[in-house]
Design a protein around this motif. Sequence first.
Motif, PDB file in Angstrom:
ATOM      1  N   LYS A 180       0.401 -15.808  31.858  1.00 51.48           N
ATOM      2  CA  LYS A 180       1.254 -14.658  32.136  1.00 51.48           C
ATOM      3  C   LYS A 180       1.907 -14.143  30.852  1.00 51.48           C
ATOM      4  N   ARG A 181       2.359 -12.897  30.934  1.00 51.10           N
ATOM      5  CA  ARG A 181       3.114 -12.315  29.830  1.00 51.10           C
ATOM      6  C   ARG A 181       4.605 -12.587  30.063  1.00 51.10           C
ATOM      7  N   ALA A 182       5.285 -13.024  29.010  1.00 50.75           N
ATOM      8  CA  ALA A 182       6.708 -13.352  29.106  1.00 50.75           C
ATOM      9  C   ALA A 182       7.560 -12.118  28.840  1.00 50.75           C
ATOM     10  N   ARG A 183       8.560 -11.944  29.682  1.00 45.32           N
ATOM     11  CA  ARG A 183       9.529 -10.858  29.488  1.00 45.32           C
ATOM     12  C   ARG A 183      10.934 -11.412  29.679  1.00 45.32           C
ATOM     13  N   TRP A 184      11.795 -11.156  28.679  1.00 47.04           N
ATOM     14  CA  TRP A 184      13.188 -11.564  28.771  1.00 47.04           C
ATOM     15  C   TRP A 184      14.051 -10.370  29.156  1.00 47.04           C
ATOM     16  N   SER A 185      14.982 -10.588  30.068  1.00 48.85           N
ATOM     17  CA  SER A 185      15.929  -9.539  30.431  1.00 48.85           C
ATOM     18  C   SER A 185      17.176  -9.669  29.556  1.00 48.85           C
ATOM     19  N   LEU A 186      18.006  -8.653  29.559  1.00 52.60           N
ATOM     20  CA  LEU A 186      19.210  -8.667  28.737  1.00 52.60           C
ATOM     21  C   LEU A 186      20.194  -9.751  29.166  1.00 52.60           C
ATOM     22  N   ASP A 187      20.133 -10.151  30.442  1.00 51.02           N
ATOM     23  CA  ASP A 187      21.057 -11.190  30.917  1.00 51.02           C
ATOM     24  C   ASP A 187      20.461 -12.595  30.796  1.00 51.02           C
ATOM     25  N   GLY A 188      19.353 -12.738  30.024  1.00 48.30           N
ATOM     26  CA  GLY A 188      18.816 -14.058  29.727  1.00 48.30           C
ATOM     27  C   GLY A 188      17.850 -14.622  30.743  1.00 48.30           C
ATOM     28  N   LYS A 189      17.396 -13.837  31.686  1.00 43.15           N
ATOM     29  CA  LYS A 189      16.412 -14.309  32.648  1.00 43.15           C
ATOM     30  C   LYS A 189      15.003 -14.131  32.080  1.00 43.15           C
ATOM     31  N   LEU A 190      14.134 -15.089  32.378  1.00 40.33           N
ATOM     32  CA  LEU A 190      12.744 -15.030  31.946  1.00 40.33           C
ATOM     33  C   LEU A 190      11.868 -14.613  33.126  1.00 40.33           C
ATOM     34  N   TYR A 191      11.012 -13.628  32.893  1.00 36.21           N
ATOM     35  CA  TYR A 191      10.093 -13.167  33.931  1.00 36.21           C
ATOM     36  C   TYR A 191       8.655 -13.410  33.463  1.00 36.21           C
ATOM     37  N   LEU A 192       7.863 -14.050  34.319  1.00 37.99           N
ATOM     38  CA  LEU A 192       6.437 -14.210  34.065  1.00 37.99           C
ATOM     39  C   LEU A 192       5.737 -13.052  34.763  1.00 37.99           C
ATOM     40  N   THR A 193       5.131 -12.156  33.987  1.00 40.34           N
ATOM     41  CA  THR A 193       4.609 -10.917  34.546  1.00 40.34           C
ATOM     42  C   THR A 193       3.096 -10.828  34.399  1.00 40.34           C
ATOM     43  N   SER A 194       2.501 -10.017  35.249  1.00 40.03           N
ATOM     44  CA  SER A 194       1.066  -9.755  35.219  1.00 40.03           C
ATOM     45  C   SER A 194       0.815  -8.375  34.625  1.00 40.03           C
ATOM     46  N   ASP A 195      -0.298  -8.243  33.907  1.00 43.99           N
ATOM     47  CA  ASP A 195      -0.639  -6.939  33.338  1.00 43.99           C
ATOM     48  C   ASP A 195      -1.277  -6.017  34.375  1.00 43.99           C
ATOM     49  N   ASN A 196      -1.835  -6.589  35.435  1.00 47.94           N
ATOM     50  CA  ASN A 196      -2.510  -5.799  36.462  1.00 47.94           C
ATOM     51  C   ASN A 196      -1.472  -5.279  37.458  1.00 47.94           C
ATOM     52  N   THR A 197      -0.693  -4.294  37.030  1.00 48.52           N
ATOM     53  CA  THR A 197       0.385  -3.771  37.876  1.00 48.52           C
ATOM     54  C   THR A 197      -0.153  -3.071  39.115  1.00 48.52           C
TER      55      THR A 197
END
Length: 231
Positions: A180-197
Amino acid sequence: MEDLEEDQAIRDRLSAAIAKTGAKQVADRTGIPLGTLNKYLAKSSGASFANVVKIAEATGTDLGSLAGSNSKFGKIAVGMEGTSSARHDIVRLPRFDARASAGRGLVPVNDMPIGEVAFGRDFLRNLGANPEYCYILEARGDSMWPTIPDGALLIADASKTEVDDGRIYHFNVMDRALVKRARWSLDGKLYLTSDNTAAGYPPEEFTADRIDELRVGGRIMFTGHAPMPLR
């Protein structure tokens, strides 16, 4: 024209390797469907790099010879044979089943490799990878399409376990292996995201109370796959 000639040459060598061992035996050893192997045998279909690797291992064929030094695959693969100096410049990366899990940021010793693939150390260094910590996984599914199509061969670097925003990693969440692609939010949460939106895969959120569920196998440094069809 040159690309077509190279593609045909790979098909010829694949067909010969499969014929030597027998399509049924190759299917049993690799998990590649017999119908797919019969297409390779008839030279009516080209193979992905991941399948070329599997067939080389199953038939006892040198990967460099099978891929061809001048082909698109041969520029990635490095032959197992060669001079002593050539051997010094290659590293054999362990190849794990896609279900392999990771512990403490590394591929665990109790998950045994299902094979090895030789790569040039300089090739890996040029990717920004540490050759001694690299390993190989095969992508499964379409959640990361079009960046990573189903069946793509992935090189991951187990020394890179610090999660940077926007990069792709091999993660393990409990008993699930994810790419997965890692995305950090401004409040420090980590999101594991998919490129196939378009497929509607929801991101997976990790807050401080879930961090113990997450392990980083390594950063994905390279994706190898055959040309993708139009969709």
